[in-house]
Design a protein around this motif. Structure first.
Motif, short mmCIF file in Angstrom:
data_model
loop_
_atom_site.label_atom_id
_atom_site.label_comp_id
_atom_site.label_asym_id
_atom_site.label_seq_id
_atom_site.Cartn_x
_atom_site.Cartn_y
_atom_site.Cartn_z
N ASP A 1 -11.98 0.37 2.24
CA ASP A 1 -11.05 0.64 3.34
C ASP A 1 -11.81 0.95 4.62
O ASP A 1 -12.97 1.36 4.57
CB ASP A 1 -10.20 1.85 2.94
CG ASP A 1 -8.85 1.88 3.64
OD1 ASP A 1 -8.62 1.06 4.55
OD2 ASP A 1 -8.03 2.74 3.26
N GLU B 1 0.85 -1.19 0.00
CA GLU B 1 0.00 0.00 0.00
C GLU B 1 0.89 1.24 0.00
O GLU B 1 1.83 1.33 0.80
CB GLU B 1 -0.93 0.03 1.22
CG GLU B 1 -1.81 1.30 1.24
CD GLU B 1 -2.84 1.35 2.35
OE1 GLU B 1 -2.83 0.44 3.22
OE2 GLU B 1 -3.64 2.30 2.36
N GLU C 1 -8.14 1.98 -3.04
CA GLU C 1 -8.84 1.84 -1.77
C GLU C 1 -9.78 3.03 -1.60
O GLU C 1 -9.35 4.18 -1.68
CB GLU C 1 -7.84 1.76 -0.60
CG GLU C 1 -6.89 0.57 -0.76
CD GLU C 1 -6.16 0.18 0.51
OE1 GLU C 1 -6.28 0.90 1.53
OE2 GLU C 1 -5.45 -0.85 0.49
N LYS D 1 -11.39 -4.27 3.83
CA LYS D 1 -10.30 -4.10 4.79
C LYS D 1 -10.88 -3.78 6.16
O LYS D 1 -11.49 -2.73 6.36
CB LYS D 1 -9.39 -2.96 4.31
CG LYS D 1 -8.00 -3.05 4.84
CD LYS D 1 -7.18 -1.90 4.29
CE LYS D 1 -5.98 -2.40 3.54
NZ LYS D 1 -5.02 -1.32 3.27
N ASN E 1 -4.71 4.98 -2.14
CA ASN E 1 -5.92 5.50 -1.51
C ASN E 1 -6.53 6.62 -2.34
O ASN E 1 -5.84 7.56 -2.73
CB ASN E 1 -5.60 6.05 -0.11
CG ASN E 1 -5.16 4.95 0.83
OD1 ASN E 1 -5.96 4.20 1.36
ND2 ASN E 1 -3.84 4.82 1.00
CA CA Z 1 -5.83 2.49 2.91
#
Ligand code: CA
Ligand code: C2E
Ligand code: CA
Ligand code: CA
Length: 278
Positions: free
Chosen positions: A179, A58, A149, A200, A117
């Motif tokens: 997320d 990530e 995400e 997640k 993200n």
């Molecule tokens: Ca994230």
């Protein structure tokens, strides 16, 4: 409410309304940072719980602040969103992450995807999928090596537009993770309605396991929910062996957290990857 993993907002905190000069100065510095691309990405590994094998990275942005050193995203993403700067920062993040991943793949490092993200504002941007496709083309990274995400709040608004964007990402071959799952106001019905790939589990539910029976129940439920919907489950904020053992028992697919590695600058995560058993 539990700490959801958000740090103190150094520049954009409640109370800063009373310090307009300070806020204005941070905005000025952030605009300069956008022009000069004074950001860097740190990367945190995501591993398969069952095997411990690396399955992804990530990308997490930091600001090289001229006075305060390296500053984390919780201290400036809010300001960037409210000042119309987030799409510029987001594009830089996307481009840097894709180029970096392509470079690592070419160098023989593990061919795993990178997750980026996307704030709700970026997700709502006109032709966000076209922009992503363009960055992928320019970087030469195949779409299956990029994941995005998004947070639950994205799923709640503009159902038709959201569905269209998610479908276009799926067609492009870019996977989507929900997320911070469980922290927003999302209804479970949203999960079924959209083409998604991963859920997640938020760090706030993971951090007190295995001791807190309520949190164990929540993590168990989310892992089972993901399995039932044929989505992969990811636990974030995994710090201890006990937490990892619990996730293994529950059949959680993937884990991320300081227990595996902190987010590290590119050079250091590269060394970390090179030290992995083949
Ligand atoms: Ca994230
Ligand atoms: P997130 O996406 O939930 O990212 C996970 C955060 O938890 C990261 O904080 C990471 O450093 C931290 N973390 C990971 N493992 C552990 C652990 O085991 N223990 C603890 N205590 N913390 C852990 P970070 O890097 O400060 O990022 C904070 C948030 O900023 C992210 O939360 C994400 O929502 C946002 N963010 C980061 N990069 C970007 C970006 O490029 N664009 C946008 N729009 N938002 C970003
Ligand atoms: Ca998260
Ligand atoms: Ca979180």
């Amino acid at each position: 409410a539990k700490d959801s993993g958000r740090g103190t907002r150094l520049f954009y905190a409640p109370g800063m309304e009373g310090q307009p000069a300070l806020l204005l100065r941070q905005e000025h510095l952030l605009r300069e940072a956008v022009e000069q691309q004074s950001f860097e990405l740190h990367y945190q590994p995501q591993v398969e719980v069952a095997s411990g094998r690396l399955r992804g990275l990530e990308a997490l942005v930091r600001w090289q602040h001229p006075e305060q050193g390296l500053v984390g995203p919780d201290a400036f993403i809010g300001l960037a969103e409210s000042r119309g700067l987030i799409t510029h920062i987001g594009r830089w993040v996307l481009r840097r992450a894709c180029r970096q991943m392509r470079t690592w793949h070419d160098a023989g490092l593990p061919r795993v995807p990178v997750a980026v993200n996307l704030s709700a504002i970026e997700f709502r941007q006109r032709d966000v999928v076209g922009d992503i496709a363009q960055v992928l083309r320019e970087s030469g990274l195949a779409p299956q090596f990029l994941e995005v995400e998004i947070t639950e709040s994205v799923l709640m608004h503009d159902v038709e537009g959201t569905r269209a964007t998610l479908a276009a990402l799926q067609t492009l071959g870019v996977a989507v993770t929900v997320d911070d799952f469980g922290t927003g106001y999302s209804s479970l019905a949203y999960l079924k309605r959209y083409p998604l790939d991963k859920i997640k589990v938020d760090r706030s539910f993971v951090m007190d396991t295995p001791n807190d029976a309520g949190d164990v129940a929540i993590v168990t439920a989310v892992v089972q929910l993901a399995r039932g919907l044929q989505l992969r489950s990811v636990a974030e904020g995994v710090e201890t062996d006990e937490q990892m053992a619990l996730l293994r028992r529950l059949g959680c697919d993937l884990a991320q957290g300081f227990g595996v590695s902190r987010p590290l600058p590119a050079v250091q995560i590269q060394a970390w990857m090179q030290s992995l058993p083949a």
